[in-house]
Structures are given as C-alpha cells and as structure tokens.
Write a protein that holds these residues in place. Structure first.
Motif, PDB file in Angstrom:
ATOM      1  N   MET A 118       0.820  -1.212   0.000  1.00 37.82           N
ATOM      2  CA  MET A 118       0.000   0.000   0.000  1.00 37.82           C
ATOM      3  C   MET A 118       0.852   1.260   0.000  1.00 37.82           C
ATOM      4  O   MET A 118       0.502   2.267  -0.624  1.00 37.82           O
ATOM      5  CB  MET A 118      -0.928  -0.004   1.219  1.00 37.82           C
ATOM      6  CG  MET A 118      -2.033  -1.037   1.161  1.00 37.82           C
ATOM      7  SD  MET A 118      -2.995  -1.031   2.700  1.00 37.82           S
ATOM      8  CE  MET A 118      -3.933  -2.555   2.514  1.00 37.82           C
ATOM      9  N   MET A 121       1.944   1.885  -3.396  1.00 34.15           N
ATOM     10  CA  MET A 121       0.812   2.308  -4.222  1.00 34.15           C
ATOM     11  C   MET A 121       0.240   3.651  -3.772  1.00 34.15           C
ATOM     12  O   MET A 121      -0.681   4.176  -4.390  1.00 34.15           O
ATOM     13  CB  MET A 121      -0.292   1.243  -4.169  1.00 34.15           C
ATOM     14  CG  MET A 121       0.109  -0.110  -4.725  1.00 34.15           C
ATOM     15  SD  MET A 121      -1.081  -1.421  -4.291  1.00 34.15           S
ATOM     16  CE  MET A 121      -2.570  -0.833  -5.106  1.00 34.15           C
ATOM     17  N   ASP A 122       0.788   4.188  -2.660  1.00 31.75           N
ATOM     18  CA  ASP A 122       0.316   5.459  -2.092  1.00 31.75           C
ATOM     19  C   ASP A 122      -1.173   5.382  -1.736  1.00 31.75           C
ATOM     20  O   ASP A 122      -1.938   6.313  -1.987  1.00 31.75           O
ATOM     21  CB  ASP A 122       0.567   6.610  -3.068  1.00 31.75           C
ATOM     22  CG  ASP A 122       0.518   7.970  -2.372  1.00 31.75           C
ATOM     23  OD1 ASP A 122       0.790   8.016  -1.156  1.00 31.75           O
ATOM     24  OD2 ASP A 122       0.199   8.978  -3.027  1.00 31.75           O
ATOM     25  N   VAL A 123      -1.576   4.260  -1.132  1.00 34.44           N
ATOM     26  CA  VAL A 123      -2.958   4.071  -0.693  1.00 34.44           C
ATOM     27  C   VAL A 123      -3.164   4.775   0.646  1.00 34.44           C
ATOM     28  O   VAL A 123      -2.365   4.619   1.570  1.00 34.44           O
ATOM     29  CB  VAL A 123      -3.289   2.573  -0.552  1.00 34.44           C
ATOM     30  CG1 VAL A 123      -4.679   2.373   0.056  1.00 34.44           C
ATOM     31  CG2 VAL A 123      -3.187   1.872  -1.900  1.00 34.44           C
ATOM     32  N   LEU A 125      -4.474   5.185   4.202  1.00 38.05           N
ATOM     33  CA  LEU A 125      -4.853   4.225   5.235  1.00 38.05           C
ATOM     34  C   LEU A 125      -5.535   4.906   6.407  1.00 38.05           C
ATOM     35  O   LEU A 125      -5.282   6.070   6.697  1.00 38.05           O
ATOM     36  CB  LEU A 125      -3.613   3.495   5.759  1.00 38.05           C
ATOM     37  CG  LEU A 125      -3.015   2.408   4.884  1.00 38.05           C
ATOM     38  CD1 LEU A 125      -1.629   2.043   5.376  1.00 38.05           C
ATOM     39  CD2 LEU A 125      -3.915   1.189   4.884  1.00 38.05           C
ATOM     40  N   PRO A 200     -10.654   5.016   4.841  1.00 35.34           N
ATOM     41  CA  PRO A 200     -10.819   4.527   3.473  1.00 35.34           C
ATOM     42  C   PRO A 200     -12.005   3.584   3.380  1.00 35.34           C
ATOM     43  O   PRO A 200     -12.461   3.025   4.382  1.00 35.34           O
ATOM     44  CB  PRO A 200      -9.508   3.779   3.214  1.00 35.34           C
ATOM     45  CG  PRO A 200      -9.118   3.279   4.570  1.00 35.34           C
ATOM     46  CD  PRO A 200      -9.532   4.359   5.532  1.00 35.34           C
ATOM     47  N   GLU A 204     -10.956   0.179  -1.312  1.00 38.87           N
ATOM     48  CA  GLU A 204      -9.639   0.762  -1.573  1.00 38.87           C
ATOM     49  C   GLU A 204      -8.504  -0.112  -1.038  1.00 38.87           C
ATOM     50  O   GLU A 204      -7.366   0.000  -1.504  1.00 38.87           O
ATOM     51  CB  GLU A 204      -9.568   2.150  -0.944  1.00 38.87           C
ATOM     52  CG  GLU A 204     -10.586   3.143  -1.496  1.00 38.87           C
ATOM     53  CD  GLU A 204     -10.567   4.443  -0.722  1.00 38.87           C
ATOM     54  OE1 GLU A 204      -9.488   5.068  -0.651  1.00 38.87           O
ATOM     55  OE2 GLU A 204     -11.617   4.839  -0.175  1.00 38.87           O
ATOM     56  N   LEU A 205      -8.788  -0.960  -0.057  1.00 40.26           N
ATOM     57  CA  LEU A 205      -7.743  -1.767   0.572  1.00 40.26           C
ATOM     58  C   LEU A 205      -7.790  -3.239   0.190  1.00 40.26           C
ATOM     59  O   LEU A 205      -6.823  -3.973   0.412  1.00 40.26           O
ATOM     60  CB  LEU A 205      -7.851  -1.671   2.105  1.00 40.26           C
ATOM     61  CG  LEU A 205      -7.886  -0.297   2.753  1.00 40.26           C
ATOM     62  CD1 LEU A 205      -7.792  -0.445   4.271  1.00 40.26           C
ATOM     63  CD2 LEU A 205      -6.770   0.594   2.234  1.00 40.26           C
TER      64      LEU A 205
END
Length: 221
Positions: A118, A121-123, A125, A200, A204-205
């Motif tokens: 993540m 991927m610049d997710v 959190l 999120p 998205e996760l």
C-alpha cells in the motif's frame, strides 16, 4: 520523530504503553468520536492471569464484552466513558464495529506485506492495530464488511480460501493498550492522527490485502 502536521493530535492520542485505560477510553470517545465499551479484564489467580469472566477456558481472556447487552452499553460520550472506567479501571477497551468504522482482520504476516504494498501504491490508510495473537485490524468506513466477500470474488479469489475476515455490525475490536491474557497488549501499527481521520472504503484496501493473504497462504498449501 512525528510529522509536523500530525504532532498536535498525535500528542493527544494514546501511546503504545504507559497510559491508563481510562485516559485512553476517554480520548477515543472525545477525539475520534468512537463508541467505547468496557470489557472484561485480567485478574491474578494462583499466580496466573485469568479473565474476570471466571471461565478457565476463555478464548479471549481480558478482552471481550462482560455482559450480554454490551452493544447498548457502548457510549460515544467522554463523560460516560470516564465514569465507566472510574468504576473499573482495569476493564479492557472495546470498540464496537459497524458504527463509526468496520474492520478487516488479517494475519500479521499478510498485514505487513499488504502495508508495504500500500505504501508503494500510495494508498490512504486509516488506523491499523496489531493484536497479541498476531492479527492485524485495518479500520475502514462502516458498511464495508458486508461488501468484502463479493470484492474478493471479483479479484478472482474464493473468500473461503483466504484468511481474511471482517468485523461489522454486531462485532467489536479491542483497542490499545488492552492486554490479552498471557500474550501482551494490542498496539497501534498506524496510530489515529489528524491525517487518517477520514477512513478509506474497504474497496480501496481489498486488493493488496487479498493479494497478501493469498501469498501468505501458499507455503501452508
């Protein structure tokens, strides 16, 4: 070293150790607007730690609801939280799911693998906890738990084949610094800060989490 933008709130959020359960419970209610619930606690019996529920075979010693009507007992009031933990300072801190957040529950090994993915991927959190029994809880928007099985199927995996669980309406998670008998304390992997106040969506996760769980399961297979 804390990031400058997160420092004002990070200074108020409970640290991993050293704070009273009462203070932590009040802060969760006051600063995050999370409902909190006092659970069971650990007691010393014949030199060993036992759950206050008195069940010698308790599967979650010191970290489960203490009464059947626990859902109605949960409160988002800091004043009520202070009053409840003042009555029993050793009570664990439980956070009901399905209200202000749901949780995706994965093995610790898969959770850290997913976190690394993540980050690449610049997710964005939300807060993440790690339990003494080596599980990680990723907090997501409420209503996410029921969607997860279908999301996993769309990615090409069978939900039954992955060690990926959800906690939604009617469930709960134990919050730091709750101690689980004989194993240690629940800790923050990603602490609540101003930056992750907006949670999120599960969607998205789910891809990195499902991938990590599938990869984690391969040696056992």
């Amino acid at each position: 070293m804390e990031e400058p933008a997160a420092a004002p709130e990070a200074a108020r959020i409970p640290q991993q150790r050293g704070e009273q359960l009462l203070d932590c419970a009040v802060r969760y209610a006051e600063e995050r607007h999370w409902d909190v619930l006092p659970g069971t606690w650990l007691e010393a019996v014949d030199g060993a730690e036992r759950c206050s529920c008195a069940d010698g075979g308790c599967p979650q010693p010191g970290a489960h609801p203490a009464r059947p009507d626990w859902a109605s007992q949960a409160t988002g009031s800091a004043t009520a939280a202070r009053r409840m933990w003042a009555r029993q300072p050793r009570a664990s801190i439980l956070l009901p799911t399905g209200r202000t957040f749901d949780a995706i529950d994965v093995p610790e090994s898969a959770g850290f693998l997913a976190l690394a993915r993540m980050e690449r991927m610049d997710v964005a959190l939300g807060p993440v906890t790690c339990t003494p029994d080596r599980r990680m809880m990723f907090l997501v928007l409420p209503g996410g738990a029921p969607k997860v099985p279908d999301l996993v199927r769309r990615l090409g995996w069978s939900p039954a084949g992955l060690d990926l669980l959800t906690r939604g309406e009617g469930g709960y998670v134990a919050a730091p610094p709750t101690r689980v008998g004989g194993h240690g304390a629940v800790q923050w992997v990603r602490r609540p800060t101003q930056a992750n106040r907006w949670l999120p969506d599960a969607e998205e996760l789910i891809s990195p989490l499902a991938y990590a769980c599938a990869r984690d399961a391969r040696p056992a297979g």
